[in-house]
Design an enzyme around this catalytic site. Structure first.
Site, PDB file in Angstrom:
ATOM      1  N   GLY A 355       0.820  -1.203   0.000  1.00  0.00           N
ATOM      2  CA  GLY A 355       0.000   0.000   0.000  1.00  0.00           C
ATOM      3  C   GLY A 355       0.849   1.246   0.000  1.00  0.00           C
ATOM      4  N   PRO A 356       0.238   2.407  -0.174  1.00  0.00           N
ATOM      5  CA  PRO A 356       0.988   3.659  -0.221  1.00  0.00           C
ATOM      6  C   PRO A 356       1.629   3.987   1.127  1.00  0.00           C
ATOM      7  CG  PRO A 356      -1.379   4.061  -0.420  1.00  0.00           C
ATOM      8  CD  PRO A 356      -1.202   2.599  -0.369  1.00  0.00           C
ATOM      9  N   PRO A 357       2.540   4.938   1.160  1.00  0.00           N
ATOM     10  CA  PRO A 357       3.218   5.257   2.421  1.00  0.00           C
ATOM     11  C   PRO A 357       2.261   5.828   3.458  1.00  0.00           C
ATOM     12  CG  PRO A 357       4.219   6.430   0.548  1.00  0.00           C
ATOM     13  CD  PRO A 357       2.988   5.784   0.049  1.00  0.00           C
ATOM     14  N   GLY A 358       2.562   5.551   4.710  1.00  0.00           N
ATOM     15  CA  GLY A 358       1.816   6.171   5.801  1.00  0.00           C
ATOM     16  C   GLY A 358       0.480   5.548   6.124  1.00  0.00           C
ATOM     17  N   LYS A 361       1.522   0.314   7.555  1.00  0.00           N
ATOM     18  CA  LYS A 361       2.053  -1.033   7.318  1.00  0.00           C
ATOM     19  C   LYS A 361       3.077  -1.398   8.399  1.00  0.00           C
ATOM     20  CE  LYS A 361       3.509   0.050   3.181  1.00  0.00           C
ATOM     21  NZ  LYS A 361       3.099   1.463   3.159  1.00  0.00           N
ATOM     22  N   THR A 362       3.988  -0.477   8.640  1.00  0.00           N
ATOM     23  CA  THR A 362       5.011  -0.768   9.640  1.00  0.00           C
ATOM     24  C   THR A 362       4.399  -0.877  11.023  1.00  0.00           C
ATOM     25  OG1 THR A 362       6.425   0.630   8.335  1.00  0.00           O
ATOM     26  CG2 THR A 362       7.263  -0.038  10.465  1.00  0.00           C
ATOM     27  N   SER A 678      -5.692   5.105 -17.723  1.00  0.00           N
ATOM     28  CA  SER A 678      -7.066   5.118 -17.229  1.00  0.00           C
ATOM     29  C   SER A 678      -7.839   6.393 -17.568  1.00  0.00           C
ATOM     30  CB  SER A 678      -7.094   4.882 -15.718  1.00  0.00           C
ATOM     31  OG  SER A 678      -6.560   5.999 -15.078  1.00  0.00           O
ATOM     32  N   LYS A 721      -9.796   6.609  -6.154  1.00  0.00           N
ATOM     33  CA  LYS A 721     -10.470   7.460  -7.147  1.00  0.00           C
ATOM     34  C   LYS A 721     -11.874   7.821  -6.674  1.00  0.00           C
ATOM     35  CE  LYS A 721      -7.932   5.953 -11.200  1.00  0.00           C
ATOM     36  NZ  LYS A 721      -7.921   5.064 -12.356  1.00  0.00           N
TER      37      LYS A 721
HETATM   38  P1  ADP Z   1       3.835   2.826   6.456  1.00  0.00           P
HETATM   39  O1  ADP Z   1       4.688   1.801   7.053  1.00  0.00           O
HETATM   40  O2  ADP Z   1       2.644   2.237   5.742  1.00  0.00           O
HETATM   41  O3  ADP Z   1       4.529   3.820   5.600  1.00  0.00           O
HETATM   42  P2  ADP Z   1       3.556   3.726   9.145  1.00  0.00           P
HETATM   43  O4  ADP Z   1       3.338   2.410   9.758  1.00  0.00           O
HETATM   44  O5  ADP Z   1       4.849   4.378   9.299  1.00  0.00           O
HETATM   45  O6  ADP Z   1       3.179   3.671   7.623  1.00  0.00           O
HETATM   46  O7  ADP Z   1       2.410   4.704   9.708  1.00  0.00           O
HETATM   47  C1  ADP Z   1       2.559   6.091   9.914  1.00  0.00           C
HETATM   48  C2  ADP Z   1       1.843   6.504  11.163  1.00  0.00           C
HETATM   49  O8  ADP Z   1       0.445   6.403  10.997  1.00  0.00           O
HETATM   50  C3  ADP Z   1       2.172   5.653  12.363  1.00  0.00           C
HETATM   51  O9  ADP Z   1       2.371   6.454  13.467  1.00  0.00           O
HETATM   52  C4  ADP Z   1       0.936   4.808  12.567  1.00  0.00           C
HETATM   53  O10 ADP Z   1       0.718   4.500  13.917  1.00  0.00           O
HETATM   54  C5  ADP Z   1      -0.168   5.676  12.043  1.00  0.00           C
HETATM   55  N1  ADP Z   1      -1.263   4.870  11.487  1.00  0.00           N
HETATM   56  C6  ADP Z   1      -1.387   4.504  10.207  1.00  0.00           C
HETATM   57  N2  ADP Z   1      -2.517   3.768  10.020  1.00  0.00           N
HETATM   58  C7  ADP Z   1      -3.129   3.690  11.213  1.00  0.00           C
HETATM   59  C8  ADP Z   1      -4.331   3.052  11.669  1.00  0.00           C
HETATM   60  N3  ADP Z   1      -5.106   2.365  10.849  1.00  0.00           N
HETATM   61  N4  ADP Z   1      -4.633   3.164  12.958  1.00  0.00           N
HETATM   62  C9  ADP Z   1      -3.863   3.876  13.791  1.00  0.00           C
HETATM   63  N5  ADP Z   1      -2.725   4.492  13.440  1.00  0.00           N
HETATM   64  C10 ADP Z   1      -2.335   4.418  12.163  1.00  0.00           C
END
Ligand code: ADP
Length: 774
Positions: A355-358, A361-362, A678, A721
């Site tokens: 999925g996209p950043p933020g 996932k982590t 698209s 979208k």
């Molecule tokens: P990614 O790894 O996808 O780039 P991160 O895991 O770094 O994203 O998430 C960025 C921030 O957003 C983190 O502090 C995370 O706790 C918060 N966050 C993202 N999605 C959720 C969610 N569904 N519920 C609670 N916090 C979230």
């Protein structure tokens, strides 16, 4: 001169030549010789001693015995145990054997006494010879090293030349024939010359021996020197107390090794290296390398593991508590846990969160570790190009270290952590080998129980590790790796979802981090929405989290400065903190227009609406494309153009339009470059509208790829979208029919507001988007 004959018993000597004036003792064992000796003792205590030609001859006959010998006085006889007699004799004069009188029971012979010449003048004759002999003898004594130095003084006192020659002869270490030759020199001068010649020769030989000796010694010396230096070093170290340190260190390592629960092969290797350390000395460079290696061995969790939490209910609670939404991920983890609980095995595909950043996932991976009660390690694969980064460098490299997997295991401190391999799609490869190959081995449950790092040179068991990977898009994941993974899509959030995440997770987290109580800073819901919609543009919530952190910091500063107990964050506060809105979204036009179509785009930052404009003007059939368009988008426009030429009649377009008009398509730039096929249907609709002068409905948005025959092909990112269309206030969305299955993933808030129309060809699109289409 009268010749002097005597009758004497003879004793043949083995390997000894006796000269006049020489004092010598030797052992007599042969019966014949003992009888001769006894006879001599009974008479005048004189015996004729001469050498036998071969020392080994046991019973020598006449021909085995030299004729020239020495008449000796017997000085002493000593009986030794076992029929041997030790005799001390002194040489008196040379004599020549003339006749055997009897041979049994012992040899009795008649000898002629050979006294030195009487008319020899000591002072004149051969003085030069004598000097040369003395000088040479001095050197000989020095070189040979086994003649006492006093001998030289004794010799100085001898002025009788004949005696001098004989005395020197008796000291020389010569072969028997040589000695016999000297004995057979009756003339003094001849004797002197021979002695000088022999001396000179012997000196040469001794010098040569010494030279060779020096060379050999040099070689031996080097070995001895090294040994000696090493011993000295040891002594110095001991003096400095370093040896003690060394011993202490050895002991410490030994203790650690025996305490660490190492597998046998690892323990053997550790002990082997320890032994090497002992021999290299701990202050050498090599010592440093070994020590680092031992530390690595000792710090890896070979046998330490945490106990899994298999309580499904509590795991679910943890996952829910720490993250909003992400239903697919949570369900999959619960499934995984349930299977594990049933089968006690953890084999299966590797999960890949895509999925996209933020979008979390982590952080959800961290939560999974928490829910499972496993340690968590994260390793980013972004930019990894070299196999050695995964698998380490061989120890022979200067500064070699293990690869990232082993490094991660050390950080994990248990052999069953949750290991997050971040950005697996950002890995690349070059001439140094493909890191994907090494990763394949890491992720393959059939092989990873004996992962071998180049540096460690030991098998490490990774089979208990739970690997989770993340990627932004699956397109760039190396195929063999992708085949081992189960992809779980984590798509972007709607504003509502972001709002919930913000209010329930991000704000409490930031408040806590800043040490603020819940009711001291209150952020209004409309402010949260404002931040989401106009101060951030992203699929995830990373910038939003930063904005919230910033809001809270500013509020805290305000509390401190103005001595407030409480701050309310409202829309005006947001504006004063961050200035004017940074992002605005296209709102739909109020009325239908010719040639203006609302498309929808999907980028790494989420979805966005994409207005497309087309205009027809008189010309000669040129197709102009402007705006930040990628190559794929341009091709898509051309395909649409050709489709219109082929089907002009059908849409009320002049069939020779391509001769009379130029067409210009423009896609306003917006913040991000756009590409992809698209926008195909939107561009065709805009062109047909422009050519047919029919208006396009202002409340319709569309997405879909167009083919030359007018079919509409599916697209990606439907959820993003849709969110964009929803935000822009659209009420009808035309999507490819093949995307119908994706509607399930669209949140209800959005679905309830939007009217979806499924199109499998362009006619359906035009029917629903062009006003008064018929
Ligand atoms: P990614 O790894 O996808 O780039 P991160 O895991 O770094 O994203 O998430 C960025 C921030 O957003 C983190 O502090 C995370 O706790 C918060 N966050 C993202 N999605 C959720 C969610 N569904 N519920 C609670 N916090 C979230």
């Amino acid at each position: 001169m009268d010749r002097d004959f005597r009758e004497l018993p003879l004793i043949p000597l083995r390997g000894i030549t006796i000269f006049p004036y020489m004092v010598l003792h030797f052992d007599v064992g042969r019966e014949k010789s003992i009888l001769a000796l006894e006879k001599a003792m009974l008479e005048e205590q004189k015996v004729f001693l001469t050498a036998q030609r071969q020392a080994k001859t046991e019973e020598p006959g006449r021909e085995d015995i030299f004729k020239t010998g020495t008449i000796c006085n017997i000085k002493q006889i000593l009986k030794l145990p076992g029929d041997t007699v030790r005799v001390l004799v002194e040489g008196e004069t040379r004599a020549l054997l003339k006749e055997y009188i009897s041979e049994e029971p012992f040899f009795k012979v008649k000898v002629e006494v050979l006294e030195d010449e009487e008319n020899y003048d000591e002072n004149k004759d051969c003085e030069a010879l004598v000097r040369a002999i003395k000088k040479n003898f001095n050197e000989y004594v020095k070189l040979s090293g086994n003649i006492p130095a006093e001998t030289i003084i004794t010799l100085d006192e001898i002025d009788n030349h004949g005696r001098l020659a004989d005395t020197i002869s008796s000291y020389l270490m010569l072969k028997q024939e040589k000695k016999q030759e000297l004995l057979e020199c009756y003339e003094i001068e001849e004797r002197l010359q021979k002695v000088l010649a022999v001396l000179a020769n012997e000196i040469e030989i001794l010098k040569l021996e010494r030279k060779i000796g020096v060379k050999v010694k040099n070689k031996i010396d080097k070995v001895q020197k090294d040994y000696y230096l090493r011993e000295q070093l040891k002594a110095i170290q001991e003096e400095l107390g370093e040896d003690d340190d060394n011993k202490k260190e050895m002991k410490r390592y030994k203790n650690k090794i025996s305490k660490a629960k190492l597998p046998k092969a690892v323990k053997d290797k550790a002990l082997y290296e320890l032994d090497r350390l002992k021999n290299t000395g701990s202050y050498s460079a090599e010592g440093g390398v070994i020590r680092t290696y031992l530390d690595w061995i000792l710090e890896l969790p070979w046998n330490t593991q945490t106990k899994d939490n298999l309580d499904i209910k509590s795991a679910r609670e943890i996952l829910e508590k720490e993250h909003y939404g992400l239903k697919d991920v949570k369900d999959r983890i619960i499934e995984y846990l349930s299977v594990k609980k049933m089968s006690k095995s953890l084999k299966g595909p590797i999960l890949c969160l895509m999925g996209p950043p933020g979008v979390g996932k982590t952080s959800i991976a961290k939560s999974i570790a928490h829910a499972l009660n496993r340690n968590f390690v994260r390793m980013s694969l972004g930019g990894v190009r070299d196999e050695a980064e995964i698998r380490g460098h061989r120890k022979t490299y200067v500064g070699a270290i293990p690869g990232r997997i082993i490094y991660g295991m050390k950080q994990a401190k248990s052999k069953n952590p949750l290991f997050l391999l971040d950005e697996i799609d950002k890995m690349s490869n070059d001439f140094r080998g493909d890191p994907a190959d090494a990763l394949l081995e890491v992720l393959d449950s059939e092989q990873n129980n004996s992962f071998r790092d180049h540096y460690m040179e030991l098998d490490f068991d990774l089979s208990n590790v739970m690997f989770i990977t993340t990627a932004n898009s699956i397109g760039n994941i190396p195929r063999p790796l992708f085949d081992r993974m189960e992809v779980i899509e984590v798509s972007g959030y709607t504003s509502e979802e972001k709002f919930h995440i913000c209010r329930e997770y991000l704000i409490p987290k930031q408040l806590e981090e800043n040490g603020i109580k819940n009711n001291e800073i209150i952020i209004s819901d409309s402010s949260i929405y404002k931040l989401i919609d106009n101060y951030t543009r992203e699929s995830g919530v990373r910038s939003l989290e930063r904005r919230i952190a910033s809001v809270i910091r500013k509020a805290v500063a305000e509390m401190m400065e103005k001595d407030k107990k409480k701050v309310n964050i409202t829309l005006t506060k947001i504006k004063s903190y961050f200035g004017a809105e940074i992002y605005t979204y296209d709102k739909i036009d109020k009325e239908d227009k010719i040639g203006v179509v609302m498309g929808m785009a999907w980028t790494g930052y989420g979805g966005d609406t994409l207005p497309i404009e087309a205009t027809a003007m008189s010309g000669n059939g040129k197709l102009e494309l402007t705006g930040q368009l990628g190559a794929v988008m341009k091709e898509s426009a051309k395909a649409g153009y050709s489709y219109i030429r082929a089907n002009a009649d059908k849409y009320g377009v002049e069939s020779d339009f391509y001769k009379k008009y130029d067409l210009h398509i423009h896609v306003p730039e917006g913040a991000v470059p756009k590409d992809g096929p698209s926008a195909g249907v939107a561009m065709v609709t805009a062109m047909i509208s422009a050519l047919s002068k029919k208006k396009v409905k202002h409340n319709v948005a569309m997405t879909g790829e167009i083919t030359l025959t007018g079919r509409v092909l599916p697209i990606g990112g439907l959820k993003e979208k849709s969110l964009a269309a929803y935000r822009a206030g659209i009420d009808t969305v035309i999507i490819p029919k093949d995307n119908e299955k994706h509607l399930l993933k669209i949140p209800n808030t959005v679905k309830n507001k939007l009217n979806y129309i499924l199109a499998d060809n362009i006619d359906v699109v035009l029917e629903n988007s062009i006003s008064n289409y018929s």
